[in-house]
Design a protein around this motif. Structure first.
Motif, PDB file in Angstrom:
ATOM      1  N   GLU A 131       0.833  -1.203   0.000  1.00  0.00           N
ATOM      2  CA  GLU A 131       0.000   0.000   0.000  1.00  0.00           C
ATOM      3  C   GLU A 131       0.867   1.252   0.000  1.00  0.00           C
ATOM      4  O   GLU A 131       0.613   2.204  -0.725  1.00  0.00           O
ATOM      5  CB  GLU A 131      -0.909   0.011   1.243  1.00  0.00           C
ATOM      6  CG  GLU A 131      -1.953  -1.100   1.263  1.00  0.00           C
ATOM      7  CD  GLU A 131      -3.105  -0.837   0.295  1.00  0.00           C
ATOM      8  OE1 GLU A 131      -3.165   0.278  -0.254  1.00  0.00           O
ATOM      9  OE2 GLU A 131      -3.921  -1.755   0.083  1.00  0.00           O
ATOM     10  N   GLU A 132       1.878   1.208   0.828  1.00  0.00           N
ATOM     11  CA  GLU A 132       2.732   2.381   0.973  1.00  0.00           C
ATOM     12  C   GLU A 132       3.432   2.720  -0.348  1.00  0.00           C
ATOM     13  O   GLU A 132       3.440   3.875  -0.789  1.00  0.00           O
ATOM     14  CB  GLU A 132       3.759   2.113   2.075  1.00  0.00           C
ATOM     15  CG  GLU A 132       4.639   3.301   2.386  1.00  0.00           C
ATOM     16  CD  GLU A 132       5.845   2.907   3.245  1.00  0.00           C
ATOM     17  OE1 GLU A 132       5.733   1.956   4.044  1.00  0.00           O
ATOM     18  OE2 GLU A 132       6.893   3.548   3.090  1.00  0.00           O
ATOM     19  N   ILE A 133       3.981   1.711  -0.983  1.00  0.00           N
ATOM     20  CA  ILE A 133       4.732   1.967  -2.220  1.00  0.00           C
ATOM     21  C   ILE A 133       3.786   2.375  -3.349  1.00  0.00           C
ATOM     22  O   ILE A 133       4.079   3.284  -4.128  1.00  0.00           O
ATOM     23  CB  ILE A 133       5.569   0.727  -2.627  1.00  0.00           C
ATOM     24  CG1 ILE A 133       6.587   0.393  -1.521  1.00  0.00           C
ATOM     25  CG2 ILE A 133       6.276   0.961  -3.949  1.00  0.00           C
ATOM     26  CD1 ILE A 133       7.636   1.435  -1.283  1.00  0.00           C
ATOM     27  N   ALA A 134       2.622   1.729  -3.425  1.00  0.00           N
ATOM     28  CA  ALA A 134       1.673   2.101  -4.474  1.00  0.00           C
ATOM     29  C   ALA A 134       1.294   3.567  -4.327  1.00  0.00           C
ATOM     30  O   ALA A 134       1.227   4.320  -5.307  1.00  0.00           O
ATOM     31  CB  ALA A 134       0.438   1.207  -4.414  1.00  0.00           C
ATOM     32  N   GLN A 135       1.089   3.973  -3.090  1.00  0.00           N
ATOM     33  CA  GLN A 135       0.718   5.354  -2.837  1.00  0.00           C
ATOM     34  C   GLN A 135       1.873   6.293  -3.195  1.00  0.00           C
ATOM     35  O   GLN A 135       1.682   7.315  -3.845  1.00  0.00           O
ATOM     36  CB  GLN A 135       0.361   5.497  -1.363  1.00  0.00           C
ATOM     37  CG  GLN A 135      -0.543   6.665  -1.092  1.00  0.00           C
ATOM     38  CD  GLN A 135      -0.980   6.675   0.356  1.00  0.00           C
ATOM     39  OE1 GLN A 135      -0.280   6.178   1.228  1.00  0.00           O
ATOM     40  NE2 GLN A 135      -2.135   7.236   0.625  1.00  0.00           N
ATOM     41  N   LEU A 136       3.053   5.892  -2.791  1.00  0.00           N
ATOM     42  CA  LEU A 136       4.250   6.676  -3.111  1.00  0.00           C
ATOM     43  C   LEU A 136       4.344   6.915  -4.613  1.00  0.00           C
ATOM     44  O   LEU A 136       4.620   8.016  -5.081  1.00  0.00           O
ATOM     45  CB  LEU A 136       5.500   5.920  -2.628  1.00  0.00           C
ATOM     46  CG  LEU A 136       6.850   6.482  -3.062  1.00  0.00           C
ATOM     47  CD1 LEU A 136       7.297   7.551  -2.091  1.00  0.00           C
ATOM     48  CD2 LEU A 136       7.899   5.397  -3.153  1.00  0.00           C
ATOM     49  N   LEU A 137       4.100   5.862  -5.377  1.00  0.00           N
ATOM     50  CA  LEU A 137       4.223   5.990  -6.828  1.00  0.00           C
ATOM     51  C   LEU A 137       3.136   6.883  -7.394  1.00  0.00           C
ATOM     52  O   LEU A 137       3.376   7.689  -8.291  1.00  0.00           O
ATOM     53  CB  LEU A 137       4.186   4.610  -7.494  1.00  0.00           C
ATOM     54  CG  LEU A 137       5.306   3.664  -7.078  1.00  0.00           C
ATOM     55  CD1 LEU A 137       5.309   2.414  -7.934  1.00  0.00           C
ATOM     56  CD2 LEU A 137       6.658   4.349  -7.152  1.00  0.00           C
ATOM     57  N   ASN A 138       1.943   6.750  -6.857  1.00  0.00           N
ATOM     58  CA  ASN A 138       0.864   7.613  -7.340  1.00  0.00           C
ATOM     59  C   ASN A 138       1.167   9.078  -7.076  1.00  0.00           C
ATOM     60  O   ASN A 138       1.001   9.919  -7.947  1.00  0.00           O
ATOM     61  CB  ASN A 138      -0.455   7.222  -6.682  1.00  0.00           C
ATOM     62  CG  ASN A 138      -1.025   5.973  -7.322  1.00  0.00           C
ATOM     63  OD1 ASN A 138      -0.895   5.779  -8.527  1.00  0.00           O
ATOM     64  ND2 ASN A 138      -1.625   5.114  -6.529  1.00  0.00           N
ATOM     65  N   VAL A 139       1.624   9.347  -5.874  1.00  0.00           N
ATOM     66  CA  VAL A 139       1.946  10.729  -5.528  1.00  0.00           C
ATOM     67  C   VAL A 139       3.027  11.258  -6.463  1.00  0.00           C
ATOM     68  O   VAL A 139       3.071  12.443  -6.778  1.00  0.00           O
ATOM     69  CB  VAL A 139       2.406  10.805  -4.051  1.00  0.00           C
ATOM     70  CG1 VAL A 139       2.880  12.198  -3.708  1.00  0.00           C
ATOM     71  CG2 VAL A 139       1.276  10.393  -3.132  1.00  0.00           C
TER      72      VAL A 139
END
Ligand code: ADP
Ligand code: ZN
Length: 732
Positions: free
Chosen positions: A247-255
């Protein structure tokens, strides 16, 4: 004559049913072997076309073929796609209703079904065995056969009962298939299925188009973003160990502007399917996943597979990297490695039985050796699966493209082999290293190995060095693993020749991951924003600018930007509005109000000083919860407008209210008067206050309902604000 005819029939069927004009690799030999009634063992890398090896014979042969597979989640997919080919395939597992099972049994006994996918648990059931005994069975296929072996990476205890179950069904040929099996696992599978005599078909595991690379896990997020920017728009998979990390990395990439989506077993099935489909349809470029993702996914143009965390085994690593470049074009396999990950993985196993823990440890150790070894990655992987790579420099791995420091290892290998010989080829790596370095532990004492001539002969070098030498001697086949005794090393034929007539051997130094600082995994800060890392000169300039603007507007400086924000600007050099807005505590609102001068200043500074703007490698993160809370409290303390706080946290106003409510409910007193006074007249405030004082519940829904006719200002947001005020004054 007969052979030629049969071949033609097969080819015709291949074309007619599946639409392929050629068999691939070993497929045809495998199929013919099975059709001739022989037990068959197939080891074929992922994507090479294992399924066809039992699907085609199932169609051609009389009767029903049973396919045992552990992947219940994929059975429906497989069956659907077979049905689409016009093949009558079905599945039997715990997801079926009683009615469906009854219908299935009827169809099966009437001889209509060609393929039946069964989970081993279902096959184990008495009633199912009884019914299958009445069916004409053509053969049994065991997919993912490595699950049989407890030495492998995906052991399923119920798989060990398969032979007994098949035995109850009668006498029929068995085909076992797997994409990963070390020689030891292979032997174990054959023994367990009592098919030592089976014909074994092993395809090459060499994926020539894949580039293998291992990097230290250091500033990993930054490295990741940089890598992804270089591969922008391409399809890729990033594997993480935990759902949380996914979740954390997916969010990081989206941001950071990538089209990425998470995938793990904890997600709602709808979301999971949506994300998977998005990836297949190219709406999403990057899937961030736990290992739950990928089984059965057949996307040919995956251009990279990244292991953000160290995988649990080389088998897993090979399978997951194998999803890259299935179309034969570029496939970059990047793994981030740290010792820390290995220890974490060890801890996961603490509840397992001693034997399981030991097996898992051995698999992890192989992973460690692979990552740290200076030897061609390709050669190592192939060696692991019992295949020798005959090329020299493969040109497609980090160790070949950037070779490690070399040295002549003749004398070292000689000593290592001597140690194996003098201890009678009955010990493993650690003991051999102790003998070589003259380390007297319990084993050395109990076997009196300190008396050996070789004892302590390698004292001059560190234990790590000897481990590396022995590993390299193994990969270059001077030593071999004892297949019956896990961990035990023996001298190979080549090693014996070498001992008789030593020659020079080129060895290389291991990667040294010990000096690398592991990333501080739990701090999601975007860029290291510590007191030393920012550009002090720029910081002073920014402060001066802030002072000037504050004076002009007659505001205290902190209202413009707070110090931590300036420090971050002096670290990341934002030169666009978007970049500036992503700085902690800034947000678009402030950028529009005050940003211009700061942006101009930073741009000039960057130009004057020839600074490579960090904007191409800035790692932006969304703020994590606890941090958001702290910021909210701080900003409310400084009487920052609530919309601005929400903005700076990239939250909706409502989400921020929820955060504030959480803060409030956990007992912190917040004074929102400065804001509330602006949006609600005193009289209206009193009315709401009255309501909450007299109401039995603090439910907002009730409040809206009760007050809705009084005034249009009594909307949900305002009521929530007043409830916070109320709780703060009365409850906290
Ligand atoms: P595995 O189970 O070994 O990972 P699959 O059986 O899923 O691989 O096959 C991988 C892909 O190769 C599938 O898309 C399949 O349709 C395709 N394929 C299999 N055999 C052939 C063939 N003879 N010619 C062309 N494509 C094939
Ligand atoms: Zn190589």
């Amino acid at each position: 004559m007969l052979v030629a005819e049969e071949k033609d029939v097969l080819k015709e069927k291949l074309k007619e049913i599946f639409g392929y004009s050629q068999f691939r690799g070993n497929q045809e030999m495998v199929i013919r072997n099975l059709l001739n009634g022989h037990n068959t063992f197939v080891i074929m890398p992922t994507g090479a076309g294992k399924s066809l090896c039992y699907q085609l014979p199932a169609v051609v042969k009389d009767g029903l073929a049973i396919v045992i597979s552990p992947l219940i989640a994929l059975m429906k997919n497989q069956v659907d796609s077979l049905n689409a080919y016009g093949i009558n395939a079905r599945f039997l597992n715990s997801t079926l209703s009683k009615g469906e099972i009854t219908r299935l049994k009827k169809d099966a006994t009437s001889g209509n079904i060609k393929l039946l996918y069964v989970a081993p648990e279902s096959l184990n059931k008495e009633e199912n065995i009884e019914f299958l005994q009445k069916v004409n069975i053509s053969f049994v296929a065991i997919d993912e056969a490595h699950c049989i072996s407890e030495w492998g990476h995906d052991f399923r205890p119920e798989y060990r009962k398969i032979k007994t179950m098949i035995g109850q069904l009668g006498d029929m040929p068995v085909i076992a298939l797997t994409a990963t099996a070390t020689p030891k696992v292979q032997l174990d599978i054959q023994k367990n299925l009592q098919m030592e005599e089976a014909d074994v078909f092993i395809s090459s595991f060499n994926r020539t188009n894949l580039y293998y690379e291992v990097r230290p896990k250091k500033e990993t997020k930054k490295q990741l973003i940089r890598f992804l920017k270089e591969h922008k728009g391409k399809s890729g998979v990033i594997y993480c160990l935990s759902r949380k990390k996914v979740e954390e990395i997916a969010q990081l990439l989206n941001v950071n502007g990538f089209k990425a989506a998470p995938y793990h077993a904890g997600l709602d099935p709808d979301v999971r399917i949506k994300n998977q489909d998005g990836f297949l349809n190219e709406d999403i470029d990057i899937i961030v996943a736990t290992i739950a993702f990928g089984m059965g996914i057949d996307k040919p143009d995956v251009r990279f597979v990244i292991h953000y965390d160290v995988p649990k085994s080389l088998e897993g690593y090979y399978q997951e990297t194998g999803r890259a470049g299935r179309d034969g074009l570029e496939g970059h396999c990047l793994m981030f490695y740290s010792h820390n990950d290995l220890s974490k993985l060890e801890k996961f196993n603490k509840d397992k039985s001693v034997q399981e823990r030991e097996n898992a440890r051995v698999l992890l150790q192989e992973m460690e050796f692979y990552a740290e070894s200076p030897v061609c990655r390709r050669r190592q992987l192939l060696h692991y699966f019992g295949e020798e790579f005959d090329g020299g420099n493969c040109g497609m791995c980090d160790n070949c493209v950037h070779p490690r420091e070399r040295f002549d290892g003749m004398n070292f290998v000689k000593l290592a082999l001597e140690a194996v010989k003098q201890t009678s080829e009955r010990f493993g790596l650690n003991h051999l290293v102790n003998v070589l370095t003259g380390t007297e532990d319990e084993y050395v004492k109990s076997y009196s190995h300190f008396k050996l001539a070789i004892f302590g002969k390698g004292k001059g070098e560190a234990a790590e060095f000897w481990k590396s030498v022995i590993r390299q001697a193994l990969v270059f086949q001077y030593l071999e693993k004892d297949i019956d005794n896990i961990g035990v090393l023996r001298i190979s034929e080549k090693g014996k020749q070498f001992l008789k007539k030593p020659h020079s051997i080129e060895l290389a130094r291991d990667h040294d991951f010990t000096t690398e600082v592991d990333e501080e995994e739990d701090s999601p800060d975007r860029v290291p924003v510590n007191s030393k890392s920012y550009d002090a000169r720029l910081f002073e300039l920014l402060k001066a600018a802030r002072k000037k603007i504050a004076k002009e507007k007659d505001l205290p400086p902190y209202v413009i930007f707070q110090d931590p924000s300036l420090e971050e600007m002096a670290t990341t050099y934002p030169t666009t509005k978007e970049d500036l807005a992503s700085v902690n505590g800034v947000g678009m609102g402030k950028v529009n109000k005050f940003g211009r001068e700061f942006l101009d200043l930073i741009q000039k500074y960057v130009d004057d000083n020839d600074i490579e703007t960090a904007s191409d490698i800035i790692v932006k993160t969304s703020v994590n919860k606890s941090k958001a809370k702290i910021q909210i409290i701080q900003q409310i303390d400084r009487k920052i407008e609530l919309d601005e706080i929400a903005d700076s946290l990239k939250m909706s106003f409502q989400d921020m209210l929820t955060e504030i409510e959480n803060i409030c409910y956990s007992g912190t007193k917040l004074n929102l008067d400065y804001y509330i006074d602006e949006v609600l007249e005193e009289e209206k405030q009193d009315t709401i206050f009255e309501y909450f004082l007299n109401s039995e519940t603090d439910s907002i829904k009730d409040a809206v309902e009760a007050l809705k006719d009084e005034d249009s200002d009594f909307d949900e947001d305002n009521l929530r604000l007043m409830r916070i005020k109320f709780l703060s004054e009365y409850a906290n």
